[in-house]
Design a protein around this motif. Structure first.
Motif, mmCIF file in Angstrom:
data_model
loop_
_atom_site.group_PDB
_atom_site.id
_atom_site.type_symbol
_atom_site.label_atom_id
_atom_site.label_comp_id
_atom_site.label_asym_id
_atom_site.label_seq_id
_atom_site.Cartn_x
_atom_site.Cartn_y
_atom_site.Cartn_z
ATOM 1 N N ALA A 182 0.882 -1.231 0.087
ATOM 2 C CA ALA A 182 0.000 -0.090 0.080
ATOM 3 C C ALA A 182 0.947 1.144 0.014
ATOM 4 O O ALA A 182 2.265 1.198 0.254
ATOM 5 C CB ALA A 182 -0.834 0.100 1.156
ATOM 6 N N PRO A 183 0.332 2.216 -0.381
ATOM 7 C CA PRO A 183 1.065 3.753 -0.246
ATOM 8 C C PRO A 183 1.571 3.917 1.113
ATOM 9 O O PRO A 183 1.128 3.525 2.070
ATOM 10 C CB PRO A 183 0.102 4.586 -0.653
ATOM 11 C CG PRO A 183 -0.993 4.038 -1.604
ATOM 12 C CD PRO A 183 -1.251 2.646 -1.057
ATOM 13 N N VAL A 184 2.821 4.373 1.162
ATOM 14 C CA VAL A 184 3.464 4.496 2.483
ATOM 15 C C VAL A 184 2.531 5.406 3.450
ATOM 16 O O VAL A 184 2.765 5.071 4.488
ATOM 17 C CB VAL A 184 4.858 5.085 2.072
ATOM 18 C CG1 VAL A 184 5.420 5.559 3.659
ATOM 19 C CG2 VAL A 184 5.840 4.388 1.273
ATOM 20 N N ASP A 185 2.037 6.455 2.831
ATOM 21 C CA ASP A 185 1.244 7.190 3.781
ATOM 22 C C ASP A 185 0.051 6.549 4.272
ATOM 23 O O ASP A 185 -0.547 7.191 5.293
ATOM 24 C CB ASP A 185 0.927 8.534 3.230
ATOM 25 C CG ASP A 185 -0.018 8.383 1.804
ATOM 26 O OD1 ASP A 185 0.009 7.088 1.399
ATOM 27 O OD2 ASP A 185 -0.711 9.155 1.473
ATOM 28 N N GLN A 186 -0.357 5.391 3.951
ATOM 29 C CA GLN A 186 -1.528 4.596 4.441
ATOM 30 C C GLN A 186 -1.157 3.555 5.195
ATOM 31 O O GLN A 186 -1.917 2.853 5.742
ATOM 32 C CB GLN A 186 -2.258 3.946 3.199
ATOM 33 C CG GLN A 186 -3.015 5.065 2.144
ATOM 34 C CD GLN A 186 -3.703 4.502 1.093
ATOM 35 O OE1 GLN A 186 -3.925 3.144 1.204
ATOM 36 N NE2 GLN A 186 -3.965 5.279 0.121
ATOM 37 N N GLN A 187 0.239 3.344 5.384
ATOM 38 C CA GLN A 187 0.536 2.171 6.157
ATOM 39 C C GLN A 187 0.681 2.678 7.648
ATOM 40 O O GLN A 187 0.911 3.817 8.107
ATOM 41 C CB GLN A 187 2.098 1.474 5.739
ATOM 42 C CG GLN A 187 2.029 1.055 4.581
ATOM 43 C CD GLN A 187 3.525 0.761 3.861
ATOM 44 O OE1 GLN A 187 4.316 0.532 4.803
ATOM 45 N NE2 GLN A 187 3.417 0.396 2.639
ATOM 46 N N PRO A 188 0.498 1.657 8.542
ATOM 47 C CA PRO A 188 0.256 2.017 10.145
ATOM 48 C C PRO A 188 1.442 2.873 10.688
ATOM 49 O O PRO A 188 1.121 3.907 11.104
ATOM 50 C CB PRO A 188 0.271 0.569 10.609
ATOM 51 C CG PRO A 188 -0.340 -0.425 9.756
ATOM 52 C CD PRO A 188 0.406 0.426 8.337
ATOM 53 N N ALA A 189 2.715 2.569 10.452
ATOM 54 C CA ALA A 189 3.859 3.511 11.082
ATOM 55 C C ALA A 189 3.751 4.865 10.567
ATOM 56 O O ALA A 189 3.933 5.798 11.275
ATOM 57 C CB ALA A 189 5.218 2.849 10.683
ATOM 58 N N SER A 190 3.412 5.088 9.077
ATOM 59 C CA SER A 190 3.400 6.422 8.848
ATOM 60 C C SER A 190 2.178 7.145 9.253
ATOM 61 O O SER A 190 2.237 8.345 9.432
ATOM 62 C CB SER A 190 3.339 6.388 7.075
ATOM 63 O OG SER A 190 4.597 5.903 6.645
ATOM 64 N N MET A 191 0.927 6.425 9.246
ATOM 65 C CA MET A 191 -0.068 6.948 9.746
ATOM 66 C C MET A 191 0.039 7.587 11.145
ATOM 67 O O MET A 191 -0.482 8.687 11.495
ATOM 68 C CB MET A 191 -1.317 6.267 9.635
ATOM 69 C CG MET A 191 -1.745 6.025 8.049
ATOM 70 S SD MET A 191 -3.428 5.306 8.096
ATOM 71 C CE MET A 191 -4.489 6.457 8.494
ATOM 72 N N VAL A 192 0.643 6.694 12.085
ATOM 73 C CA VAL A 192 0.880 7.111 13.377
ATOM 74 C C VAL A 192 1.918 8.513 13.319
ATOM 75 O O VAL A 192 1.706 9.367 14.039
ATOM 76 C CB VAL A 192 1.531 6.067 14.148
ATOM 77 C CG1 VAL A 192 1.735 6.571 15.502
ATOM 78 C CG2 VAL A 192 0.164 4.795 14.389
ATOM 79 N N ALA A 193 2.649 8.424 12.883
ATOM 80 C CA ALA A 193 3.770 9.520 12.572
ATOM 81 C C ALA A 193 3.247 10.808 12.070
ATOM 82 O O ALA A 193 3.341 11.740 12.754
ATOM 83 C CB ALA A 193 5.093 9.066 11.695
ATOM 84 N N ASN A 194 2.245 10.687 11.078
ATOM 85 C CA ASN A 194 1.739 11.872 10.432
ATOM 86 C C ASN A 194 0.633 12.368 11.242
ATOM 87 O O ASN A 194 0.309 13.479 11.204
ATOM 88 C CB ASN A 194 1.284 11.615 9.124
ATOM 89 C CG ASN A 194 2.625 11.385 8.138
ATOM 90 O OD1 ASN A 194 3.478 11.570 8.380
ATOM 91 N ND2 ASN A 194 2.325 10.422 6.990
ATOM 92 N N SER A 195 -0.167 11.563 12.098
ATOM 93 C CA SER A 195 -1.384 11.908 12.690
ATOM 94 C C SER A 195 -0.910 13.171 13.830
ATOM 95 O O SER A 195 -2.043 13.835 14.248
ATOM 96 C CB SER A 195 -1.829 10.894 13.691
ATOM 97 O OG SER A 195 -0.872 10.365 14.729
ATOM 98 N N TYR A 196 0.227 13.480 14.273
ATOM 99 C CA TYR A 196 0.655 14.159 15.141
ATOM 100 C C TYR A 196 0.288 15.739 14.702
ATOM 101 O O TYR A 196 0.309 16.677 15.315
ATOM 102 C CB TYR A 196 1.887 14.079 15.685
ATOM 103 C CG TYR A 196 2.223 12.991 16.505
ATOM 104 C CD1 TYR A 196 2.045 13.107 17.974
ATOM 105 C CD2 TYR A 196 2.413 11.724 16.092
ATOM 106 C CE1 TYR A 196 2.105 11.921 18.758
ATOM 107 C CE2 TYR A 196 3.072 10.698 17.013
ATOM 108 C CZ TYR A 196 2.600 10.588 18.353
ATOM 109 O OH TYR A 196 2.474 9.691 19.065
ATOM 110 N N THR A 197 0.325 15.935 13.485
ATOM 111 C CA THR A 197 0.047 17.156 12.932
ATOM 112 C C THR A 197 -1.369 17.400 12.142
ATOM 113 O O THR A 197 -1.759 18.403 11.820
ATOM 114 C CB THR A 197 0.964 17.194 11.426
ATOM 115 O OG1 THR A 197 0.873 16.491 10.837
ATOM 116 C CG2 THR A 197 2.475 17.320 11.746
#
Length: 231
Positions: A182-197
């Motif tokens: 899946a696209p990187v921004d939809q994978q769990p680790a990326s979503m958790v990291a990006n959610s802070y913003t």
């Protein structure tokens, strides 16, 4: 009529829901009424919500205990041969109180009868409306396992929600994609990291933010890994 044992392999009864007039609810683009919810306690409001979530099919959970509930030609213990109440055509879901009444009839009774049957000798299951001592939580329903030494462990929490308060569209933006391609921004680790913003520190939206905060609070205070929202 459906027996308790059979009910675990069938969906919950489909009950009528009263459509809310426009004066009491906003209407979503798909014309479904929408009840807005707000945190009912300060402790909920200040709890960090889950950053993202993963989809688990109900069958995955049921497969873990399927062998414990007899079915088909297997010998079914007498308590599990009891029938569920006849569905009442007059039972209309309009308020959270209606949801609670339905849960008592069609959900809590079969679950608790099965749990009593499966509980080891000398131990017991408590199904109560309470929260852990010394906390600000008072969950709608908490299940606790009491061992032979009277030591208790909370293992599940159930929270009732009003009709038209739980919406898939609110939860969908926070669902991580477990496909490794899946696209990187939809994978769990990326979503958790990006959610802070993201707004509210999560990709969840609308009522899902409040409900996820509440579920997270119950998990934090009870240690339960299973917190369910039921409407």
């Amino acid at each position: 009529m459906t027996t308790i044992a059979e009910s675990f392999r069938q969906p919950l009864p489909s009950l009528n829901q009263r459509v809310l007039p426009p004066t009491t609810a906003n209407v979503m683009p798909n014309a479904r009424p929408y009840r807005h919810v707000q945190p009912s306690a300060h402790s909920t409001a200040i709890t960090d919500p889950p950053r993202a979530w993963e989809l688990d099919h109900p069958s995955t959970l049921f497969d873990l205990v399927r062998h414990l509930i007899p079915h088909g030609n297997q010998q079914v213990p007498r308590p599990l041969r009891n029938h569920l109440p006849t569905i009442e055509s007059s039972h209309v879901l309009c308020t959270e109180g209606d949801v609670v009444r339905a849960a008592v009839l069609y959900l809590l009774n079969p679950v608790n009868v099965a749990l009593e049957r499966l509980c080891p000798a000398g131990c017991r299951i408590d199904c109560i409306t309470d929260g852990p001592h010394g906390t600000s939580s008072r969950a709608d329903i908490v299940w606790r396992y009491r061992d032979t030494q009277s030591q208790t462990t909370s293992f599940a929490v159930l929270e009732f929600k009003n009709t038209y308060a739980i919406h898939w569209a609110d939860f969908e933006p926070g669902m991580a994609n477990l496909d490794p391609y899946a696209p990187v921004d939809q994978q769990p680790a990326s979503m958790v990291a990006n959610s802070y913003t993201a707004e509210d520190g999560t990709f969840l939206d609308g009522n899902a933010v409040v409900m996820a905060k509440q579920a997270q609070k119950y998990h934090n205070e009870t240690g339960c890994t299973d917190v369910a929202l039921f409407d």
